[in-house]
Design a protein around this motif. Structure first.
Motif, PDB file in Angstrom:
ATOM      1  N   ASP A 152       0.832  -1.202   0.000  1.00 54.45           N
ATOM      2  CA  ASP A 152       0.000   0.000   0.000  1.00 54.45           C
ATOM      3  C   ASP A 152       0.870   1.258   0.000  1.00 54.45           C
ATOM      4  O   ASP A 152       1.641   1.507   0.932  1.00 54.45           O
ATOM      5  CB  ASP A 152      -0.898  -0.030   1.245  1.00 54.45           C
ATOM      6  CG  ASP A 152      -1.901   1.110   1.280  1.00 54.45           C
ATOM      7  OD1 ASP A 152      -1.827   2.002   0.413  1.00 54.45           O
ATOM      8  OD2 ASP A 152      -2.747   1.116   2.182  1.00 54.45           O
ATOM      9  N   SER A 153       0.742   2.061  -1.044  1.00 55.62           N
ATOM     10  CA  SER A 153       1.553   3.272  -1.171  1.00 55.62           C
ATOM     11  C   SER A 153       1.145   4.348  -0.167  1.00 55.62           C
ATOM     12  O   SER A 153       1.876   5.315   0.038  1.00 55.62           O
ATOM     13  CB  SER A 153       1.439   3.837  -2.592  1.00 55.62           C
ATOM     14  OG  SER A 153       0.090   4.188  -2.886  1.00 55.62           O
ATOM     15  N   GLY A 154      -0.017   4.187   0.474  1.00 53.89           N
ATOM     16  CA  GLY A 154      -0.458   5.163   1.456  1.00 53.89           C
ATOM     17  C   GLY A 154       0.194   5.005   2.809  1.00 53.89           C
ATOM     18  O   GLY A 154       0.057   5.883   3.680  1.00 53.89           O
ATOM     19  N   LEU A 155       0.924   3.918   3.010  1.00 55.93           N
ATOM     20  CA  LEU A 155       1.602   3.684   4.288  1.00 55.93           C
ATOM     21  C   LEU A 155       2.908   4.461   4.352  1.00 55.93           C
ATOM     22  O   LEU A 155       3.647   4.538   3.365  1.00 55.93           O
ATOM     23  CB  LEU A 155       1.893   2.194   4.475  1.00 55.93           C
ATOM     24  CG  LEU A 155       0.682   1.269   4.642  1.00 55.93           C
ATOM     25  CD1 LEU A 155       1.133  -0.185   4.609  1.00 55.93           C
ATOM     26  CD2 LEU A 155      -0.052   1.564   5.939  1.00 55.93           C
ATOM     27  N   ASP A 156       3.198   5.034   5.510  1.00 60.49           N
ATOM     28  CA  ASP A 156       4.483   5.689   5.722  1.00 60.49           C
ATOM     29  C   ASP A 156       5.529   4.606   5.999  1.00 60.49           C
ATOM     30  O   ASP A 156       5.389   3.850   6.970  1.00 60.49           O
ATOM     31  CB  ASP A 156       4.410   6.649   6.903  1.00 60.49           C
ATOM     32  CG  ASP A 156       5.757   7.284   7.190  1.00 60.49           C
ATOM     33  OD1 ASP A 156       6.442   6.807   8.116  1.00 60.49           O
ATOM     34  OD2 ASP A 156       6.118   8.238   6.491  1.00 60.49           O
ATOM     35  N   PRO A 157       6.570   4.487   5.178  1.00 59.30           N
ATOM     36  CA  PRO A 157       7.537   3.396   5.336  1.00 59.30           C
ATOM     37  C   PRO A 157       8.225   3.366   6.701  1.00 59.30           C
ATOM     38  O   PRO A 157       8.432   2.294   7.270  1.00 59.30           O
ATOM     39  CB  PRO A 157       8.545   3.639   4.209  1.00 59.30           C
ATOM     40  CG  PRO A 157       7.780   4.402   3.187  1.00 59.30           C
ATOM     41  CD  PRO A 157       6.848   5.279   3.967  1.00 59.30           C
ATOM     42  N   ASP A 158       8.577   4.543   7.234  1.00 60.22           N
ATOM     43  CA  ASP A 158       9.292   4.574   8.508  1.00 60.22           C
ATOM     44  C   ASP A 158       8.382   4.150   9.665  1.00 60.22           C
ATOM     45  O   ASP A 158       8.789   3.360  10.526  1.00 60.22           O
ATOM     46  CB  ASP A 158       9.855   5.974   8.757  1.00 60.22           C
ATOM     47  CG  ASP A 158      10.916   6.354   7.736  1.00 60.22           C
ATOM     48  OD1 ASP A 158      11.865   5.571   7.571  1.00 60.22           O
ATOM     49  OD2 ASP A 158      10.783   7.402   7.102  1.00 60.22           O
ATOM     50  N   ALA A 159       7.167   4.659   9.688  1.00 61.08           N
ATOM     51  CA  ALA A 159       6.230   4.280  10.745  1.00 61.08           C
ATOM     52  C   ALA A 159       5.848   2.803  10.617  1.00 61.08           C
ATOM     53  O   ALA A 159       5.757   2.081  11.621  1.00 61.08           O
ATOM     54  CB  ALA A 159       4.982   5.154  10.685  1.00 61.08           C
ATOM     55  N   THR A 160       5.654   2.342   9.384  1.00 61.92           N
ATOM     56  CA  THR A 160       5.317   0.937   9.157  1.00 61.92           C
ATOM     57  C   THR A 160       6.465   0.030   9.579  1.00 61.92           C
ATOM     58  O   THR A 160       6.248  -1.055  10.126  1.00 61.92           O
ATOM     59  CB  THR A 160       4.968   0.707   7.676  1.00 61.92           C
ATOM     60  OG1 THR A 160       3.893   1.567   7.309  1.00 61.92           O
ATOM     61  CG2 THR A 160       4.546  -0.733   7.429  1.00 61.92           C
ATOM     62  N   ALA A 161       7.695   0.481   9.336  1.00 61.44           N
ATOM     63  CA  ALA A 161       8.863  -0.296   9.758  1.00 61.44           C
ATOM     64  C   ALA A 161       8.859  -0.498  11.267  1.00 61.44           C
ATOM     65  O   ALA A 161       9.142  -1.604  11.765  1.00 61.44           O
ATOM     66  CB  ALA A 161      10.145   0.406   9.318  1.00 61.44           C
ATOM     67  N   ASN A 162       8.530   0.544  12.025  1.00 54.88           N
ATOM     68  CA  ASN A 162       8.470   0.417  13.487  1.00 54.88           C
ATOM     69  C   ASN A 162       7.426  -0.612  13.910  1.00 54.88           C
ATOM     70  O   ASN A 162       7.659  -1.424  14.827  1.00 54.88           O
ATOM     71  CB  ASN A 162       8.140   1.774  14.112  1.00 54.88           C
ATOM     72  CG  ASN A 162       9.319   2.732  14.077  1.00 54.88           C
ATOM     73  OD1 ASN A 162      10.468   2.315  14.149  1.00 54.88           O
ATOM     74  ND2 ASN A 162       9.036   4.014  13.953  1.00 54.88           N
ATOM     75  N   ILE A 163       6.268  -0.594  13.246  1.00 55.39           N
ATOM     76  CA  ILE A 163       5.204  -1.538  13.578  1.00 55.39           C
ATOM     77  C   ILE A 163       5.650  -2.970  13.279  1.00 55.39           C
ATOM     78  O   ILE A 163       5.422  -3.888  14.080  1.00 55.39           O
ATOM     79  CB  ILE A 163       3.924  -1.209  12.786  1.00 55.39           C
ATOM     80  CG1 ILE A 163       3.396   0.178  13.162  1.00 55.39           C
ATOM     81  CG2 ILE A 163       2.856  -2.268  13.026  1.00 55.39           C
ATOM     82  CD1 ILE A 163       3.020   0.336  14.612  1.00 55.39           C
ATOM     83  N   LEU A 164       6.298  -3.168  12.149  1.00 55.15           N
ATOM     84  CA  LEU A 164       6.723  -4.515  11.776  1.00 55.15           C
ATOM     85  C   LEU A 164       7.840  -5.034  12.680  1.00 55.15           C
ATOM     86  O   LEU A 164       7.901  -6.222  12.977  1.00 55.15           O
ATOM     87  CB  LEU A 164       7.159  -4.527  10.309  1.00 55.15           C
ATOM     88  CG  LEU A 164       6.012  -4.320   9.304  1.00 55.15           C
ATOM     89  CD1 LEU A 164       6.559  -4.167   7.893  1.00 55.15           C
ATOM     90  CD2 LEU A 164       5.028  -5.479   9.368  1.00 55.15           C
ATOM     91  N   ILE A 165       8.729  -4.149  13.121  1.00 48.91           N
ATOM     92  CA  ILE A 165       9.761  -4.564  14.082  1.00 48.91           C
ATOM     93  C   ILE A 165       9.109  -5.010  15.387  1.00 48.91           C
ATOM     94  O   ILE A 165       9.504  -6.029  15.976  1.00 48.91           O
ATOM     95  CB  ILE A 165      10.759  -3.418  14.331  1.00 48.91           C
ATOM     96  CG1 ILE A 165      11.616  -3.185  13.087  1.00 48.91           C
ATOM     97  CG2 ILE A 165      11.661  -3.726  15.533  1.00 48.91           C
ATOM     98  CD1 ILE A 165      12.483  -1.941  13.152  1.00 48.91           C
ATOM     99  N   ALA A 166       8.092  -4.271  15.829  1.00 50.49           N
ATOM    100  CA  ALA A 166       7.367  -4.668  17.041  1.00 50.49           C
ATOM    101  C   ALA A 166       6.668  -6.011  16.836  1.00 50.49           C
ATOM    102  O   ALA A 166       6.610  -6.849  17.745  1.00 50.49           O
ATOM    103  CB  ALA A 166       6.355  -3.595  17.424  1.00 50.49           C
TER     104      ALA A 166
END
Length: 225
Positions: A152-166
């Motif tokens: 999804d291009s609407g996702l912020d990559p940096d914020a999404t990265a934090n969620i996926l690390i969690a």
């Protein structure tokens, strides 16, 4: 002494020995924890003397740093493999299952590393550096997948990265919290979550929505011959 008398270091053998010492250190850290495992323990596990160890690593912290760099290199390879897969979300799910839900060493090292970072400021700096590098890898992976139209291009990559690390941290804790965990069942639920979170919105969803009752399909004009 002539230069020819000096012992030359074979770079291949040097790296091979470093790898053996790292392997021994990882076994010690898994068994005794980052705090509990000493350089003496690592030397015993590797079958070398403390003096010999310092030819390769000046301290236990240097061993941990090298271990992290090795892990980052392997992570980079896995991200490339995931991006090359036909379905990046499915490939990502398989990777999480193999390296987190079913890989006990990663579970132990991950949780023990976070615990040690909470009480040891110097170790916390190592974990912070590692996390920053992993976050950058995730963000780069997501941007590339977005460019390919697979995330999804609407996702912020940096914020999404934090969620996926969690999410990865949580996945590694699950089997420890519940040794009887049904991994297969949880993988299916994780698949649903990742698909709903990461997959691009369906561009043709409006065309597939059921029409309200009482409406009819537009008539096609038939040309008379």
């Amino acid at each position: 002494m002539e230069m020819s008398d000096l012992r030359k270091v074979d770079p291949v053998k040097h790296e091979q020995k470093r790898g053996e010492i790292l392997g021994a250190a990882i076994r010690c850290f898994i068994r005794d924890g980052f705090r509990g495992a000493s350089t003496t323990d690592i030397c015993t596990e590797a079958g070398i003397s403390p003096g010999h160890l310092y030819h390769y690593f000046p301290s236990k912290e240097a061993i941990i740093e090298a271990m992290i760099d090795l892990g980052l290199a392997r992570s980079a390879e896995r991200f490339e493999k995931i991006l090359a897969a036909p379905d990046v979300i499915e490939a990502l799910l398989v990777d999480i299952e193999e390296t987190s839900l079913r890989f006990r060493p990663a579970q132990i090292l991950n949780l023990d590393g976070l615990a040690e970072a909470a009480r040891n400021p110097e170790f916390a700096k190592i974990i912070e550096r590692h996390t920053a590098a992993v976050r950058a890898m995730w963000a780069d992976f997501l941007r590339r997948a977005q460019d390919q139209g697979r995330v999804d291009s609407g996702l912020d990559p940096d914020a999404t990265a934090n969620i996926l690390i969690a999410l990865i941290d949580g996945s590694r804790a699950m089997p420890i919290r519940n040794p009887k965990l049904d991994i297969g069942r949880n993988v299916e639920h994780l698949r649903t979550m990742l698909v709903r979170f990461l997959r691009p919105p369906e561009t043709e969803s409006a065309a597939r929505k059921p029409r309200p009752q009482g409406t009819s399909r537009p008539l096609k004009l038939v040309r008379k011959r």
